[in-house]
Write an enzyme that holds these catalytic residues in place. Structure first.
Site, PDB file in Angstrom:
ATOM      1  N   HIS A 142       0.788  -1.632   0.174  1.00 46.00           N
ATOM      2  CA  HIS A 142       0.122   0.307  -0.100  1.00 46.00           C
ATOM      3  C   HIS A 142       0.735   1.159   0.047  1.00 46.00           C
ATOM      4  O   HIS A 142       0.580   2.213  -0.447  1.00 46.00           O
ATOM      5  CB  HIS A 142      -1.015  -0.087   1.232  1.00 46.00           C
ATOM      6  CG  HIS A 142      -0.620   0.145   2.726  1.00 46.00           C
ATOM      7  ND1 HIS A 142      -0.073  -0.635   3.049  1.00 46.00           N
ATOM      8  CD2 HIS A 142       0.042   1.099   3.344  1.00 46.00           C
ATOM      9  CE1 HIS A 142       0.175  -0.442   4.873  1.00 46.00           C
ATOM     10  NE2 HIS A 142       0.590   1.205   4.072  1.00 46.00           N
ATOM     11  N   ASP A 172       0.362  -7.436   1.277  1.00 48.77           N
ATOM     12  CA  ASP A 172       0.779  -6.102   0.959  1.00 48.77           C
ATOM     13  C   ASP A 172       1.671  -6.102   1.270  1.00 48.77           C
ATOM     14  O   ASP A 172       2.518  -5.170   1.901  1.00 48.77           O
ATOM     15  CB  ASP A 172       0.051  -5.970   2.285  1.00 48.77           C
ATOM     16  CG  ASP A 172       0.349  -4.451   2.993  1.00 48.77           C
ATOM     17  OD1 ASP A 172       0.123  -3.553   1.513  1.00 48.77           O
ATOM     18  OD2 ASP A 172       0.021  -3.286   3.859  1.00 48.77           O
ATOM     19  N   SER A 249       4.759   1.989   8.131  1.00 48.84           N
ATOM     20  CA  SER A 249       4.480   0.909   7.079  1.00 48.84           C
ATOM     21  C   SER A 249       5.658   0.743   6.430  1.00 48.84           C
ATOM     22  O   SER A 249       6.563   1.298   5.536  1.00 48.84           O
ATOM     23  CB  SER A 249       3.101   1.077   6.084  1.00 48.84           C
ATOM     24  OG  SER A 249       2.162   1.045   7.474  1.00 48.84           O
TER      25      SER A 249
END
Length: 403
Positions: A142, A172, A249
Site C-alpha cells: 500500500h 501487502d 508502514s
C-alpha cells in the site's frame, strides 16, 4: 514565664535527644524494611540471556567505552542505516470533477472551462529496508500502490529513484530496486517461534520523521487477517504494542538481536496502542517471487472459516442455518461458488480436523498450510460432517485477482 538556667538546660537536652532518637529510628526502620532493601537493589530489566547475544554489550547501564549502550541502541545501530524513506506520488481520479460536468454548472463556469482538474496528485510516505547490497528493497504494497517509480531516501542523505518491481496486494508486500552498490543491509531473523512478551523494536519514518525508533513487546502471534479487520489479506500477523503510525508502514520489526522478524504495517488507522507486522518468512518468500517473476500466485480453496467455541457455535448455527455439534474446531461457514472447495465436495458446516494428515486446531493453521502449498497442489482435507469423518481431495486454484 521565666525559666531558670537548670530548666533551660533540661529542655535543650530533651530536644537534642529527641531529634537524635528520631533520626536513628527512621534510619533503623529504613534499613530493616524489606521493601526499602528491594527498592535499593532494583535495576532496569534487560533481555534474558536467551535473547541477548552479547550480555556485556547489551546489558542496560553497562559501563566502559563503546559498550555503554543498551540492547535497543545496539540493534538500531546495526539496522538503522539499512532503513529508508519511500516517497510515492500517484495520480488519482478527482470525483468532484465528474460532478461539475452537469449542464447547469457548465453554463455557470462556461462550456470551455474546466474548473476542477480531472486528476489530482496524491503523495504518500512510507518506509522500507534494504535486502541486498545492490539495492533490492522490501516494503508494504500500500506504500507504493498505483505507481511505477518512487523516491528513496537513504539514512546518509542520498535520494535515489526507485523502480517498483512487483506488488502483491494479497499479502501487502512489495519490492523496489534502486541503482546503487555496497549498501548496508538487514539480517533476517525467525518469527516462527516468537513468544508473547519478547522484545519488539520498530524503526521507520512516521509522519516523515526519519529513522524513528519505538519499542514494545510481542503481544500476540498468528493473528488472522479477519481478526485484524482486513479480511481481504492472506497473511497472519504479529501483534505488538510498539508504536506504529502512518509512515512506519514497510519498516522492519526487530528482535533483541537486531534481526528482522517482520514488516510493520499501519494497516488499521484506528488501532490505538496496537501494531501489526507481516512475518518475515512470508514477506521474504513473496519478495523472492516478485523479484524473479514479477507477480505471485496464491493457492485458493474458496472457503470461509471460523474457530469454534460454545457461543460461536450457537451464533454460526443461527446465522447459517446449520446444526454444528462440536464446541471446538474449525468450521467451514461458507463455500464460494465455482471454487476448488465446491468442486471437491466441501460443504458449509463441515468441521476441519486435518490438512494433509496434520491435525489443525485454528483457522490460522489451516491458512498457513494452504498458503505454504503451490497452486495446483492437491490437499487432503479431513472433516467431521454430522459426526462422520470424511476426507476430500481438493486441488487448489489461483486466488482470484481483485478487479
Amino acid at each position: 514565664m521565666k525559666l531558670s538556667l537548670k530548666q533551660l538546660g533540661v529542655y535543650v537536652f530533651l530536644l537534642v535527644f529527641g531529634c537524635g532518637a528520631g533520626l536513628f529510628g527512621s534510619r533503623y526502620l529504613l534499613l530493616q524494611n524489606p521493601s526499602f532493601q528491594q527498592l535499593k537493589n532494583v535495576t532496569m530489566a534487560s533481555p534474558p540471556e536467551s535473547v541477548t547475544p552479547n550480555p556485556s554489550s547489551a546489558q542496560i547501564g553497562a559501563s566502559g567505552g563503546d559498550s555503554n549502550v543498551n540492547f535497543i541502541a545496539t540493534a538500531v545501530q546495526k539496522v538503522g542505516p539499512a532503513v529508508v524513506r519511500i516517497n510515492a506520488t500517484r495520480k488519482v481520479a478527482n470525483p468532484i470533477s465528474d460532478a461539475l460536468k452537469s449542464p447547469l454548472l457548465r453554463r455557470f463556469f462556461g462550456e470551455d472551462e474546466q474548473p476542477i482538474p480531472e486528476e489530482r496528485i496524491e503523495r504518500g510516505t512510507g518506509s522500507g529496508f534494504i535486502l541486498s547490497e545492490d539495492g533490492e528493497l522490501l516494503t508494504n504494497a500500500h506504500v507504493v500502490a498505483d505507481t511505477d517509480t518512487v523516491q528513496v531516501t537513504l539514512k546518509d542523505g542520498r535520494s535515489l529513484e526507485g523502480k517498483v518491481v512487483g506488488v502483491d496486494s494479497v499479502t501487502d508486500v512489495a519490492v523496489v530496486k534502486i541503482k546503487a552498490d555496497h549498501l548496508p543491509t538487514v539480517k533476517l531473523g525467525n518469527s516462527q517461534n516468537l513468544i508473547p512478551g519478547e522484545w519488539a523494536i520498530a524503526i521507520g519514518n512516521p509522519l516523515g520523521l526519519d529513522n524513528t525508533v519505538t519499542i514494545g513487546i510481542v503481544s500476540a502471534t498468528d493473528r488472522t487477517s479477519t481478526q485484524v479487520g482486513v479480511p481481504d489479506k492472506r497473511v497472519t500477523f504479529i501483534q505488538t504494542d510498539a508504536a506504529i503510525n502512518p509512515g512506519n508502514s514497510g519498516g522492519p520489526l526487530l528482535n533483541a538481536q537486531g534481526e528482522v522478524i517482520g514488516i510493520n504495517t499501519a494497516i488499521r488507522a484506528d488501532a490505538q496502542g496496537l501494531g501489526f507486522a507481516i512475518p518475515i518468512e512470508t514477506a521474504a518468500r513473496i519478495a523472492n517471487e516478485l523479484f524473479t517473476k514479477g507477480r505471485v500466485e496464491h493457492p485458493f480453496l474458496g472457503i470461509e472459516m471460523a474457530d469454534l467455541s460454545p457461543i460461536k457455535k450457537q451464533q454460526i448455527n443461527q446465522e447459517n442455518q446449520l446444526n454444528i455439534q462440536q464446541d471446538v474446531g474449525i468450521v467451514i461457514k461458507g463455500v464460494t461458488g465455482d471454487s476448488p472447495a465446491k468442486r471437491g465436495g466441501l460443504l458449509s458446516g463441515d468441521v476441519i480436523q486435518k490438512v494433509n494428515g496434520k491435525a489443525v486446531k485454528t483457522s490460522a493453521q489451516v491458512q498457513k498450510l494452504v498458503e505454504s502449498s503451490k497452486v495446483g497442489d492437491i490437499l487432503a482435507i479431513e472433516v467431521n460432517r454430522s459426526g462422520k469423518i470424511q476426507t476430500f481431495k481438493i486441488q487448489s486454484g489461483a486466488y482470484p485477482e481483485r478487479k
